[in-house]
Scaffold this active site. Structure first.
Site, PDB file in Angstrom:
ATOM      1  N   CYS A   1      -3.152   7.297   5.627  1.00 49.36           N
ATOM      2  CA  CYS A   1      -3.103   6.883   3.964  1.00 49.36           C
ATOM      3  C   CYS A   1      -4.391   7.238   3.416  1.00 49.36           C
ATOM      4  O   CYS A   1      -4.487   7.395   2.184  1.00 49.36           O
ATOM      5  CB  CYS A   1      -2.871   5.261   3.684  1.00 49.36           C
ATOM      6  SG  CYS A   1      -3.823   4.492   4.750  1.00 49.36           S
TER       7      CYS A   1
ATOM      8  N   GLU B   1       0.819  -1.370  -0.071  1.00 51.02           N
ATOM      9  CA  GLU B   1       0.042   0.094   0.245  1.00 51.02           C
ATOM     10  C   GLU B   1       1.019   1.214  -0.084  1.00 51.02           C
ATOM     11  O   GLU B   1       1.869   1.342   0.862  1.00 51.02           O
ATOM     12  CB  GLU B   1      -0.701   0.090   1.252  1.00 51.02           C
ATOM     13  CG  GLU B   1      -1.997   0.929   1.142  1.00 51.02           C
ATOM     14  CD  GLU B   1      -2.388   1.445   2.667  1.00 51.02           C
ATOM     15  OE1 GLU B   1      -2.541   0.496   3.536  1.00 51.02           O
ATOM     16  OE2 GLU B   1      -2.293   2.680   3.088  1.00 51.02           O
TER      17      GLU B   1
END
Lengths: 489, 489
Positions: free
Chosen positions: B263, B226
């Site tokens: 994120c 990620e």
């Protein structure tokens, strides 16, 4: 082929995708069934053209045609059944602190998919084969690069697909057929920014080159390449003692089926030296020597077979055990069995190279420890076959367990050739058998290769896709708050 | 770190994997629950150490600890529920010509998994976080490379895992904790032949480097990284007219939550110029100016924030709209909002770079056509948020559809920060948000990242794993001849 032509094709394919992806599952299913019907309607032209272009026998091609039609209909049913969507809902809870949002997830199609068909399956793994069918089922548009060796067959199939698209009132650019040869055309297709996935069936070098190209893109894309497998067969001791002859006969048929031109062809046979293995070798040798050679798919494949066969036979300590006695032309295969001691096999990586054709190498072990070593050092495979009694399996649990680490399918007392088309089939395996062991190219799960999950958070019910709305109007299986159910909310 | 040390660690990890993978699902579930309990038992030491190492507030860390425990227990339940195994059976049919073999399939674990944790989630996405938990659930062994910025926290977590492994009577090498810093150690872990998958949460450069290394191996392996997401928020016209102020207030909280170190932090806000957008900007500016800055995770992150913030503010036509008025040290964030015309945004790729911290750029469009262009040119994202009324969504279907192509999760009138841990969550997205859009790192489906399907053909019933035997003793969902069922055969 001009890059501008490819660009236009991809632009059109993407526009068709944008339209198609939002249509109901039923429309996708109708398309697949309609393609099946159009292929049915090609009649004998498809068979005769296939025979001319591939040298494959009529019965084999009729079987493959039926299989292709079956596949399309299977994907149609699987598409509508909708299990592959992995629809999943976690309902909101306003009472919780913080409030729990409404979360719903399903697979959505990736986008235009480029398919490179296989030479050895002109119907079932080619233009209208499994990759195309599963990409359509997933909601993708498809661009097929025709295989140079059966371009006329490919055109017939492309016409069938185009006719079906027209009948289903879908955009023609949903399917694009590219007949231009040359690596540059293939590369341009893989590299185009609108291409979102690639399906490939062929050689290791071809698959790996495409895979590398796809990873060097600005936006890398998944490549599902089925590449190289030598499909080892392990002969366990009790089985060898009890059934050496019938095992040898079954394997002789499997090794030489379709001139050995199957990705699941058994290229390595591993056993422990002794009376059983000797009887097996004698029977296998006799069978192989009596096989009538067949013409291979095309000159390139036949030349490649001769070269690879020669390369293995020239390796130190490899002994030719049997080769067909019939007279053959350069276009024919030469069914061949050779042997090598396990110790040599373990030290020489050249002996693990795939020889695409009716060739098999018997690896003779001194004992089960050596057989275990061979198993441990086997690369990734589509299949591994165990010829074993129940006692064999219990006595050698560690070996069976080790074997599973290296393959996508483990077969007990069957031959590896013949890939059943069904949900539970895994046609795939660890590198170098394929580029992605987590997926397979046969059966309903192959659809999932061309989808990715997307989550809708707090989306108004009426704006959700029907698959995720409260009312389960499509009657599909969904996971609601961790429970699989067909209930509505 | 010596390569020989890493080799020993991987050898041990692999041996532990071989033992662990064949244990019943219940044993895996017990391990996960036991880790959760051990973490619970770390008491305040874990919190105080976390606070020292990350500058995160106590309440946030207590919440994250609870979430980590919840995750472990969720994966334990999902593991035993067994849906993730995708168990599938097609029964034999001896009457058919040729006879139909018995085919059974399920996911098996890949092998040792290397996990690189995130700096911004010292518990939930780190040593005992989602990657570790889902890999254990899948049946893999785990090697965690500790994050340099919270090494003491990592050791506490590693101790909890080790204690749980001991209590569950499992091999200690099932979990390996590596605290040695430096890129060479990370590289050696990724490159070791026994490593079979990698989980990573962090920067684009870090993720991409690992991903490239993994693909250059002799046997390439999957990397679930990620990486980078700017999480665009689209403000549609009616919504802006109706709710500019409350939307701005909610976004101000989301942008500055945890010093913007999420994120899913909303880094881009897109709207059409007009009274609504002006009101939104004024409210957001006022909110941002009043935010109390927070210390960032570590000096590297804070320096990086300052540099990236400055780089964007120095781009042509970018105008600073608001920045916090409070006095800050070099270790603090500076909550900041800037604006840029859409035309400029579309032409300058530098404006799409992630600024990790509490920074958001408002992209001002002249009209909806321009907003559509912005949407079309947005890279892959973890999330996209739509601030929109039902009428907005119906009026701008094409935009909503386009937005879905670029993200893993689409959020309606919610903020993107806050990732609900549940089955239907997709925490992932198209490149460069992650390296593999087909998988996510939150929720039960994350387990599937670390498995691959294997098919058993004609395997004697008693030699099959319990998940695939005729008698469904585990009471799991299986697809039998295309029907999902809990029935036995």
């Amino acid at each position: 082929m001009e890059n501008s032509t490819i660009d236009l094709a991809l632009q059109a394919s993407y526009q068709a995708f944008l339209q198609y992806k939002n249509l109901p599952l039923k429309r996708r299913s109708e398309l697949l069934k309609s393609i099946a019907l159009e292929i049915e309607n090609t009649g004998d032209t498809l068979i005769t053209t296939g025979m001319q272009e591939t040298n494959l026998a009529e019965a084999r091609l009729r079987g493959e045609k039926a299989r292709t039609i079956f596949q399309l209909n299977s994907y149609a049913e699987a598409c509508e059944r909708g299990n592959w969507l992995e629809a999943s809902i976690d309902t909101a809870n306003a009472e919780r602190t913080p409030p729990k949002p409404d979360i719903r997830k399903m697979l959505v199609p990736l986008g235009p998919v480029v398919v490179f068909g296989a030479s050895n399956f002109p119907y079932a793994y080619s233009t209208a084969g499994g990759d195309t069918a599963s990409a359509f089922a997933a909601g993708c548009s498809v661009i097929v690069r025709a295989h140079f060796a059966h371009k006329k067959t490919s055109v017939l199939m492309a016409n069938a697909i185009a006719a079906a698209i027209k009948k289903c009132n879908l955009p023609q650019a949903l399917f694009t057929h590219i007949t231009e040869e040359g690596n540059a055309t293939g590369a341009a297709l893989v590299q185009h920014p609108l291409t979102k996935a690639v399906g490939f069936t062929g050689s290791f070098n071809g698959g790996k080159a495409i895979w590398e190209m796809a990873h060097q893109r600005k936006e890398p894309i998944p490549v599902f390449a089925e590449m190289s497998s030598i499909n080892p067969v392990y002969l366990l001791p009790e089985k060898l003692n009890e059934a050496a002859e019938i095992t040898a006969k079954n394997l002789a048929t499997s090794i030489t089926l379709g001139a050995g031109q199957f990705c699941t062809n058994p290229g390595i046979i591993v056993g422990v030296a002794g009376g059983g293995l000797e009887k097996f070798k004698l029977t296998l040798a006799a069978e192989i020597e009596n096989i009538t050679p067949a013409k291979m798919l095309h000159d390139g494949i036949a030349n490649n077979y001769r070269e690879k066969r020669k390369a293995i036979l020239n390796q130190p300590d490899v002994v030719l055990l049997a080769a067909t006695n019939s007279r053959v032309t350069d276009a024919h295969d030469i069914p061949t069995i050779a042997t090598v001691p396990a110790k040599v096999f373990l030290q020489n990586p050249a002996l693990k190279e795939e020889v695409f054709g009716s060739f098999s190498l018997i690896v003779c072990c001194n004992n089960m420890e050596e057989l275990y070593e061979v198993a441990k050092n086997m690369g990734g495979q589509l299949t591994t076959t165990l010829m074993a009694t129940a006692a064999d399996i219990k006595d050698h649990e560690m070996i069976v367990d080790e074997i599973k680490n290296h393959c996508g399918r483990i077969i007990f007392n069957n031959v590896p050739t013949g890939v059943e088309v069904c949900q539970a089939m895994q046609h795939g395996g660890p590198w170098p058998a394929t580029t992605d062991s987590r997926f397979g190219s046969v059966g309903a799960d192959a659809i999932k290769r061309f989808g990715r999950p997307i989550t809708y958070q707090n989306c108004p019910n009426e704006l959700l896709p029907p698959e995720l709305q409260n009312n389960n109007s499509l009657n599909i299986w969904r996971t609601i708050n961790n429970e699989l159910t067909k209930e509505s909310i």
